[in-house]
Design an enzyme around this catalytic site. Structure first.
Site, PDB file in Angstrom:
ATOM      1  N   GLU A 110       0.814  -1.222   0.000  1.00 20.32           N
ATOM      2  CA  GLU A 110       0.000   0.000   0.000  1.00 20.32           C
ATOM      3  C   GLU A 110       0.843   1.265   0.000  1.00 20.32           C
ATOM      4  O   GLU A 110       0.507   2.246  -0.670  1.00 20.32           O
ATOM      5  CB  GLU A 110      -0.945  -0.011   1.210  1.00 20.32           C
ATOM      6  CG  GLU A 110      -2.124  -0.968   1.073  1.00 20.32           C
ATOM      7  CD  GLU A 110      -1.760  -2.412   1.315  1.00 20.32           C
ATOM      8  OE1 GLU A 110      -2.573  -3.303   1.005  1.00 20.32           O
ATOM      9  OE2 GLU A 110      -0.636  -2.665   1.832  1.00 20.32           O
ATOM     10  N   HIS A 121     -10.468  -5.992   8.373  1.00 18.95           N
ATOM     11  CA  HIS A 121     -11.332  -5.847   7.201  1.00 18.95           C
ATOM     12  C   HIS A 121     -12.615  -5.065   7.494  1.00 18.95           C
ATOM     13  O   HIS A 121     -13.504  -5.019   6.644  1.00 18.95           O
ATOM     14  CB  HIS A 121     -11.719  -7.228   6.652  1.00 18.95           C
ATOM     15  CG  HIS A 121     -10.597  -7.978   6.009  1.00 18.95           C
ATOM     16  ND1 HIS A 121      -9.517  -8.429   6.724  1.00 18.95           N
ATOM     17  CD2 HIS A 121     -10.374  -8.349   4.707  1.00 18.95           C
ATOM     18  CE1 HIS A 121      -8.691  -9.071   5.900  1.00 18.95           C
ATOM     19  NE2 HIS A 121      -9.190  -9.029   4.680  1.00 18.95           N
TER      20      HIS A 121
END
Length: 332
Positions: free
Chosen positions: A67, A136
């Site tokens: 990321e 998540h």
């Protein structure tokens, strides 16, 4: 490239975002998409489905699982005149990129005295309710809204998803674009692509009422709409405002509503402590002090890490917790 635009179709939030991304890419060849599995797979939630096939691998780029590298690469592209749209696959994955976002993305325009623009969109599926594993189901919006130099918006429905993603991409400042993942495939709405959308950084009343004001964004807009419907059965009229923009906040509709109702309840999935509700409560109190009939109340997640999926419904704000706050406000 194949255009799939149409008018008057019913779409999910996922499809609305997909169509909006397609429109933006058709309108400007400097728009490109980057992220993990956004190309051949079409994204884990299929938001970018079919776009690599139609626009090519140079504009829909399958990135490594890194990321910080994804966002850092996008910074360089934005500085060179591109408009990168970065997908962070899940909210909890954004933290490796946090340094790039708050130290580079948010500051370059200011640091360069306005000479360098940073037209970048960072898409983040956020919130819980999908039975996922750890990392998540986060709600990190307050961390980005607290960072000067970033714009932060949250769509809640298919029509807003379609328009807001295009508006965010066209904006010259970096935008954190929050998408309520449990709404991706939940509901459909009529999409008229010829309509005139509301400006990006505006909130709006989605259900009028007179007894109290519910303020929500992203996934909790639907929760508040259900709460207002249930309250109506008991003779109570609740106004619901979809904030849509978290930084900057559009306080005009909020203050107008609270001055009429005298009561406000802020609802978000994020922890109540130092969440967006705290800022909203402070501003409402400052501006509407003599109109308030009760303190501004907040409903949100508890001050724990997001729990295991089997008990997440106990953690998430629901209709009962919203109505309990409304009862407390009305009884004050």
């Amino acid at each position: 490239m194949v255009s799939t635009s149409s008018t008057g179709q019913k779409v999910t939030l996922a499809k609305g975002l997909n169509l909006g991304l397609r429109k933006a890419m058709e309108a400007d060849d400097k728009v490109l998409l980057m992220g993990e599995d956004v190309g051949k797979l079409g994204g884990v939630f299929r938001i970018t489905d079919g776009l690599q096939k139609d626009f090519g691998e140079d504009r829909v780029i399958d990135s490594p699982l890194a990321e910080s590298g994804i966002v850092g690469t996008a910074v360089g592209m934005a500085m060179r005149g591109y408009r990168p749209v970065v997908e962070i696959q899940f909210d909890g994955f954004v933290y490796p990129a946090y340094d790039q976002i708050v130290c580079q993305v948010a500051k370059i325009h200011f640091r360069s005295k306005g000479r360098v623009k940073m037209p970048m969109v960072i898409r983040i599926p956020f919130g819980g309710g999908i039975g996922a594993v750890e990392h998540h189901s986060e709600s990190p919006e307050a961390q980005f809204a607290h960072t000067p130099g970033l714009k932060v918006v949250a769509c809640s429905n298919p029509v807003d998803g379609y328009w807001m993603i295009q508006q965010a991409i066209a904006h010259d400042d970096p935008v954190i674009f929050l998408e309520p993942k449990r709404q991706y495939h939940a509901d459909k709405a009529e999409l008229d692509e010829t309509a005139t959308p509301a400006p990006l950084f505006t909130s709006k009343v989605v259900r009028p009422g007179s007894d109290a004001t519910l303020l929500a964004y992203g996934p909790t807009v639907k929760t508040c709409m259900k709460a207002a419907e249930a309250a109506a059965g008991e003779g109570r009229s609740l106004e619901v405002i979809d904030l849509r923009t978290l930084s900057p906040l559009d306080m005009g509709p909020v203050l107008d509503s609270v001055r009429r109702t005298g009561r406000a309840v802020v609802v978000h999935e994020a922890h109540v402590n130092l969440g967006m509700g705290a800022e909203l409560a402070s501003r409402i109190t400052e501006e509407c002090f003599y109109s308030l009939e009760a303190p501004v109340l907040r409903v949100g997640g508890f001050d724990t890490p997001y729990p295991a999926s089997r008990i997440e419904e106990e953690w998430l704000p629901d209709l009962d917790r919203v109505l309990d706050a409304v009862d407390r406000s009305l009884e004050f």
